[in-house]
Design a protein around this motif. Sequence first.
Motif, PDB file in Angstrom:
ATOM      1  N   GLU A 118       0.828  -1.202   0.000  1.00  0.00           N
ATOM      2  CA  GLU A 118       0.000   0.000   0.000  1.00  0.00           C
ATOM      3  C   GLU A 118       0.864   1.254   0.000  1.00  0.00           C
ATOM      4  OE1 GLU A 118      -2.308  -0.545   3.523  1.00  0.00           O
ATOM      5  OE2 GLU A 118      -3.540  -2.136   2.645  1.00  0.00           O
ATOM      6  N   SER A 119       1.929   1.228   0.771  1.00  0.00           N
ATOM      7  CA  SER A 119       2.820   2.381   0.867  1.00  0.00           C
ATOM      8  C   SER A 119       3.514   2.662  -0.460  1.00  0.00           C
ATOM      9  CB  SER A 119       3.855   2.125   1.957  1.00  0.00           C
ATOM     10  OG  SER A 119       4.743   3.195   2.052  1.00  0.00           O
ATOM     11  N   ARG A 120       3.969   1.614  -1.121  1.00  0.00           N
ATOM     12  CA  ARG A 120       4.621   1.808  -2.424  1.00  0.00           C
ATOM     13  C   ARG A 120       3.660   2.402  -3.441  1.00  0.00           C
ATOM     14  NH1 ARG A 120       8.060  -3.788  -2.586  1.00  0.00           N
ATOM     15  NH2 ARG A 120       9.876  -2.995  -1.462  1.00  0.00           N
ATOM     16  N   GLU A 121       2.414   2.009  -3.410  1.00  0.00           N
ATOM     17  CA  GLU A 121       1.420   2.576  -4.326  1.00  0.00           C
ATOM     18  C   GLU A 121       1.204   4.064  -4.045  1.00  0.00           C
ATOM     19  OE1 GLU A 121      -0.184   1.322  -7.023  1.00  0.00           O
ATOM     20  OE2 GLU A 121       1.213  -0.341  -6.782  1.00  0.00           O
ATOM     21  N   ARG A 122       1.144   4.422  -2.755  1.00  0.00           N
ATOM     22  CA  ARG A 122       0.919   5.829  -2.395  1.00  0.00           C
ATOM     23  C   ARG A 122       2.115   6.701  -2.748  1.00  0.00           C
ATOM     24  NH1 ARG A 122      -1.380   3.519   2.260  1.00  0.00           N
ATOM     25  NH2 ARG A 122       0.547   3.843   3.394  1.00  0.00           N
ATOM     26  N   GLU A 123       3.315   6.121  -2.759  1.00  0.00           N
ATOM     27  CA  GLU A 123       4.520   6.903  -3.021  1.00  0.00           C
ATOM     28  C   GLU A 123       4.746   7.178  -4.503  1.00  0.00           C
ATOM     29  OE1 GLU A 123       7.591   4.679  -1.135  1.00  0.00           O
ATOM     30  OE2 GLU A 123       6.924   5.208   0.869  1.00  0.00           O
ATOM     31  N   LYS A 124       3.975   6.553  -5.359  1.00  0.00           N
ATOM     32  CA  LYS A 124       4.139   6.761  -6.796  1.00  0.00           C
ATOM     33  C   LYS A 124       3.483   8.067  -7.218  1.00  0.00           C
ATOM     34  CE  LYS A 124       4.250   1.912  -8.142  1.00  0.00           C
ATOM     35  NZ  LYS A 124       3.543   0.854  -8.854  1.00  0.00           N
ATOM     36  N   GLY A 125       3.983   8.639  -8.286  1.00  0.00           N
ATOM     37  CA  GLY A 125       3.341   9.769  -8.930  1.00  0.00           C
ATOM     38  C   GLY A 125       3.495  11.085  -8.195  1.00  0.00           C
ATOM     39  N   VAL A 126       2.602  11.984  -8.524  1.00  0.00           N
ATOM     40  CA  VAL A 126       2.653  13.358  -8.027  1.00  0.00           C
ATOM     41  C   VAL A 126       2.394  13.418  -6.521  1.00  0.00           C
ATOM     42  CG1 VAL A 126       1.589  15.633  -8.223  1.00  0.00           C
ATOM     43  CG2 VAL A 126       1.951  14.249 -10.262  1.00  0.00           C
ATOM     44  N   VAL A 127       1.460  12.610  -6.044  1.00  0.00           N
ATOM     45  CA  VAL A 127       1.140  12.625  -4.618  1.00  0.00           C
ATOM     46  C   VAL A 127       2.362  12.219  -3.801  1.00  0.00           C
ATOM     47  CG1 VAL A 127      -0.308  11.586  -2.845  1.00  0.00           C
ATOM     48  CG2 VAL A 127      -1.301  12.209  -5.032  1.00  0.00           C
ATOM     49  N   GLY A 128       3.079  11.200  -4.251  1.00  0.00           N
ATOM     50  CA  GLY A 128       4.294  10.781  -3.557  1.00  0.00           C
ATOM     51  C   GLY A 128       5.364  11.858  -3.568  1.00  0.00           C
ATOM     52  N   LEU A 129       5.481  12.573  -4.673  1.00  0.00           N
ATOM     53  CA  LEU A 129       6.454  13.658  -4.771  1.00  0.00           C
ATOM     54  C   LEU A 129       6.105  14.783  -3.806  1.00  0.00           C
ATOM     55  CD1 LEU A 129       8.885  14.949  -6.193  1.00  0.00           C
ATOM     56  CD2 LEU A 129       7.281  15.873  -7.866  1.00  0.00           C
ATOM     57  N   ILE A 130       4.837  15.131  -3.753  1.00  0.00           N
ATOM     58  CA  ILE A 130       4.401  16.189  -2.824  1.00  0.00           C
ATOM     59  C   ILE A 130       4.647  15.758  -1.387  1.00  0.00           C
ATOM     60  CG2 ILE A 130       2.380  17.439  -1.959  1.00  0.00           C
ATOM     61  CD1 ILE A 130       1.348  17.414  -4.884  1.00  0.00           C
ATOM     62  N   ALA A 131       4.337  14.490  -1.065  1.00  0.00           N
ATOM     63  CA  ALA A 131       4.575  13.988   0.293  1.00  0.00           C
ATOM     64  C   ALA A 131       6.061  14.045   0.643  1.00  0.00           C
ATOM     65  CB  ALA A 131       4.050  12.568   0.428  1.00  0.00           C
ATOM     66  N   ALA A 132       6.925  13.715  -0.306  1.00  0.00           N
ATOM     67  CA  ALA A 132       8.364  13.765  -0.054  1.00  0.00           C
ATOM     68  C   ALA A 132       8.823  15.196   0.211  1.00  0.00           C
ATOM     69  CB  ALA A 132       9.124  13.178  -1.243  1.00  0.00           C
ATOM     70  N   ILE A 133       8.266  16.146  -0.526  1.00  0.00           N
ATOM     71  CA  ILE A 133       8.631  17.549  -0.312  1.00  0.00           C
ATOM     72  C   ILE A 133       8.150  18.016   1.055  1.00  0.00           C
ATOM     73  CG2 ILE A 133       8.195  19.916  -1.088  1.00  0.00           C
ATOM     74  CD1 ILE A 133       8.136  18.750  -3.961  1.00  0.00           C
ATOM     75  N   LEU A 134       6.935  17.670   1.407  1.00  0.00           N
ATOM     76  CA  LEU A 134       6.388  18.092   2.700  1.00  0.00           C
ATOM     77  C   LEU A 134       7.075  17.383   3.864  1.00  0.00           C
ATOM     78  CD1 LEU A 134       2.603  18.314   1.842  1.00  0.00           C
ATOM     79  CD2 LEU A 134       4.260  20.171   2.016  1.00  0.00           C
ATOM     80  N   ARG A 135       7.646  16.223   3.627  1.00  0.00           N
ATOM     81  CA  ARG A 135       8.334  15.453   4.666  1.00  0.00           C
ATOM     82  C   ARG A 135       9.747  15.988   4.905  1.00  0.00           C
ATOM     83  NH1 ARG A 135       7.196  10.540   2.579  1.00  0.00           N
ATOM     84  NH2 ARG A 135       9.120  10.497   1.394  1.00  0.00           N
ATOM     85  N   TRP A 136      10.255  16.826   4.017  1.00  0.00           N
ATOM     86  CA  TRP A 136      11.638  17.281   4.094  1.00  0.00           C
ATOM     87  C   TRP A 136      12.020  17.933   5.423  1.00  0.00           C
ATOM     88  CZ3 TRP A 136      13.578  22.372   4.131  1.00  0.00           C
ATOM     89  CH2 TRP A 136      14.964  22.446   4.057  1.00  0.00           C
ATOM     90  N   PRO A 137      11.240  18.863   5.986  1.00  0.00           N
ATOM     91  CA  PRO A 137      11.675  19.470   7.260  1.00  0.00           C
ATOM     92  C   PRO A 137      11.806  18.456   8.384  1.00  0.00           C
ATOM     93  CG  PRO A 137       9.960  20.796   6.251  1.00  0.00           C
ATOM     94  CD  PRO A 137      10.048  19.522   5.473  1.00  0.00           C
ATOM     95  N   SER A 138      10.897  17.491   8.474  1.00  0.00           N
ATOM     96  CA  SER A 138      11.018  16.499   9.535  1.00  0.00           C
ATOM     97  C   SER A 138      12.195  15.574   9.272  1.00  0.00           C
ATOM     98  CB  SER A 138       9.717  15.710   9.694  1.00  0.00           C
ATOM     99  OG  SER A 138       9.428  14.997   8.524  1.00  0.00           O
TER     100      SER A 138
END
Length: 182
Positions: free
Chosen positions: A108-128
Amino acid sequence: MVKPSKKIERDIARLERFRDLFSELFDGPEPRPGLVQEVAIAAGESRQAYADHDGRMFPVQDDIYLTPNATPMTHWKSAFHDASDLDPMTVVAAVDLAIGRAQQRLEESREREKGVVGLIAAILRWPSDLREAVGPSPGQKRAAQALGVIGQILVGACATAVGAGVIQLAVWGYQVITAALR
């Protein structure tokens, strides 16, 4: 903070290591030197992974002592005592159940990390990610908090700019389409 899929992969590896070492200890006629210590270390390493992936707790009766909330990681040694109602197969089955749940979450996690949503999540996760990478001393914590705040401001500014760009693109597209239809 790493990608959720990477964390789950590490959790699965820890759980599998504990299960394999425990099985080796249980199945072998004479444990090899250091095996008991390896199992104990693997139990400690995999304890949080077991809890994170819905590892169940169960009561264990050792002689006259009843432990109401035991896990395979905390009571693995009880499986080798005759007076315990915790048997080795229960330990292995409980860990396998947690491994199965972790594998499901990994997919499930690998599916969520694909595409634009995964990219946005990675950007938002950067400060933490940045704050987590800094060590535990008080000076490092203050520096991490300051960098984290700056990082959040930068991420907020970037997100705002991207949002404004998307809106501008939509307006431009609407204008082009309406002009073409006239």
